[in-house]
Design a protein around this motif. Sequence first.
Motif, PDB file in Angstrom:
ATOM      1  N   LEU A   1       0.811  -1.218   0.000  1.00 56.19           N
ATOM      2  CA  LEU A   1       0.000   0.000   0.000  1.00 56.19           C
ATOM      3  C   LEU A   1       0.851   1.279   0.000  1.00 56.19           C
ATOM      4  CD1 LEU A   1      -2.729  -1.090   2.565  1.00 56.19           C
ATOM      5  CD2 LEU A   1      -2.963  -0.925   0.076  1.00 56.19           C
TER       6      LEU A   1
ATOM      7  N   SER B   1      -0.249   4.010  -2.315  1.00 61.34           N
ATOM      8  CA  SER B   1      -1.638   4.463  -2.181  1.00 61.34           C
ATOM      9  C   SER B   1      -1.727   5.759  -1.397  1.00 61.34           C
ATOM     10  CB  SER B   1      -2.463   3.401  -1.458  1.00 61.34           C
ATOM     11  OG  SER B   1      -2.418   2.176  -2.145  1.00 61.34           O
TER      12      SER B   1
ATOM     13  N   VAL C   1      -6.946   4.293   1.408  1.00 60.99           N
ATOM     14  CA  VAL C   1      -7.255   2.865   1.427  1.00 60.99           C
ATOM     15  C   VAL C   1      -8.597   2.672   2.125  1.00 60.99           C
ATOM     16  CG1 VAL C   1      -6.052   2.371   3.598  1.00 60.99           C
ATOM     17  CG2 VAL C   1      -6.324   0.565   1.911  1.00 60.99           C
ATOM     18  N   ASP C   2      -9.338   1.706   1.631  1.00 63.99           N
ATOM     19  CA  ASP C   2     -10.586   1.317   2.277  1.00 63.99           C
ATOM     20  C   ASP C   2     -10.231   0.556   3.547  1.00 63.99           C
ATOM     21  OD1 ASP C   2     -12.989  -0.303   2.928  1.00 63.99           O
ATOM     22  OD2 ASP C   2     -13.730   0.540   1.040  1.00 63.99           O
TER      23      ASP C   2
ATOM     24  N   ARG D   1     -11.675  -1.547   5.247  1.00 66.65           N
ATOM     25  CA  ARG D   1     -12.011  -2.977   5.199  1.00 66.65           C
ATOM     26  C   ARG D   1     -10.902  -3.810   4.555  1.00 66.65           C
ATOM     27  NH1 ARG D   1     -17.676  -1.517   2.555  1.00 66.65           N
ATOM     28  NH2 ARG D   1     -16.158  -0.280   1.428  1.00 66.65           N
ATOM     29  N   ASP D   2     -10.085  -3.178   3.716  1.00 64.59           N
ATOM     30  CA  ASP D   2      -9.004  -3.896   3.041  1.00 64.59           C
ATOM     31  C   ASP D   2      -7.822  -4.196   3.965  1.00 64.59           C
ATOM     32  OD1 ASP D   2     -10.498  -3.873   0.732  1.00 64.59           O
ATOM     33  OD2 ASP D   2      -9.480  -2.116  -0.113  1.00 64.59           O
ATOM     34  N   LEU D   3      -7.903  -3.753   5.211  1.00 64.95           N
ATOM     35  CA  LEU D   3      -6.801  -3.965   6.158  1.00 64.95           C
ATOM     36  C   LEU D   3      -7.002  -5.196   7.028  1.00 64.95           C
ATOM     37  CD1 LEU D   3      -6.327  -0.254   7.292  1.00 64.95           C
ATOM     38  CD2 LEU D   3      -5.155  -1.495   5.454  1.00 64.95           C
ATOM     39  N   LYS D   4      -8.053  -5.942   6.789  1.00 64.73           N
ATOM     40  CA  LYS D   4      -8.411  -7.061   7.673  1.00 64.73           C
ATOM     41  C   LYS D   4      -7.326  -8.130   7.797  1.00 64.73           C
ATOM     42  CE  LYS D   4     -11.234  -9.769   4.409  1.00 64.73           C
ATOM     43  NZ  LYS D   4     -10.553  -9.436   3.211  1.00 64.73           N
ATOM     44  N   ASP D   5      -6.481  -8.287   6.802  1.00 63.23           N
ATOM     45  CA  ASP D   5      -5.441  -9.328   6.847  1.00 63.23           C
ATOM     46  C   ASP D   5      -4.058  -8.804   7.253  1.00 63.23           C
ATOM     47  OD1 ASP D   5      -7.264 -11.320   6.053  1.00 63.23           O
ATOM     48  OD2 ASP D   5      -7.002 -10.765   3.943  1.00 63.23           O
ATOM     49  N   GLU D   6      -3.985  -7.538   7.622  1.00 61.53           N
ATOM     50  CA  GLU D   6      -2.695  -6.939   7.982  1.00 61.53           C
ATOM     51  C   GLU D   6      -2.262  -7.332   9.394  1.00 61.53           C
ATOM     52  OE1 GLU D   6      -0.663  -5.312   6.035  1.00 61.53           O
ATOM     53  OE2 GLU D   6      -2.034  -5.134   4.332  1.00 61.53           O
TER      54      GLU D   6
ATOM     55  N   ASN E   1     -14.124   4.544   4.736  1.00 61.14           N
ATOM     56  CA  ASN E   1     -15.063   3.421   4.954  1.00 61.14           C
ATOM     57  C   ASN E   1     -14.718   2.563   6.164  1.00 61.14           C
ATOM     58  OD1 ASN E   1     -16.634   4.135   2.684  1.00 61.14           O
ATOM     59  ND2 ASN E   1     -15.216   3.053   1.355  1.00 61.14           N
TER      60      ASN E   1
END
Length: 136
Positions: free
Chosen positions: A19, A22, A25-26, A28-33, A104
């Motif tokens: 990222l 970027s 960032v949304d 929700r896209d951080l859930k796997d970080e 978001n």
Amino acid sequence: MHKVFNSEAILVVGKNHKLSKSEIVDFRDLKDEKFLQVKKDFMYHDVFLDYCKKAGFTPNIVFESNQWDLIIEMVAANQGVTILPKPLTDKYSSEKIHQVHLENPEFPWGLNVIYLKSKILTRPMKNFLNLCLKKN
């Protein structure tokens, strides 16, 4: 309660992170970080968890510290990512990190002064409150 400062919390990633190019960032896209965060004794910790919950996930916190500068150093060393108040991350000047705005949800951050009106205020405290009120 008096609001002293308004800003945002911001995602901080290492320059080699996916990222790092970027600007936004949304959330929700951080859930796997892998998250590096401040310890639970900071009120901000619970706020961070609430925003992750609003985004629909429970964060994978792999490291906690009372020292935000250590956390940022670990991010720079690609040990994980963090979300911290922008005024803190702005103080850390490094070519090894990148700041990314969140959406978001967005993650507003503010600094407030809270005191009991029933208590006697010392002159230094009155001066401090007046200074805070002038900034708004």
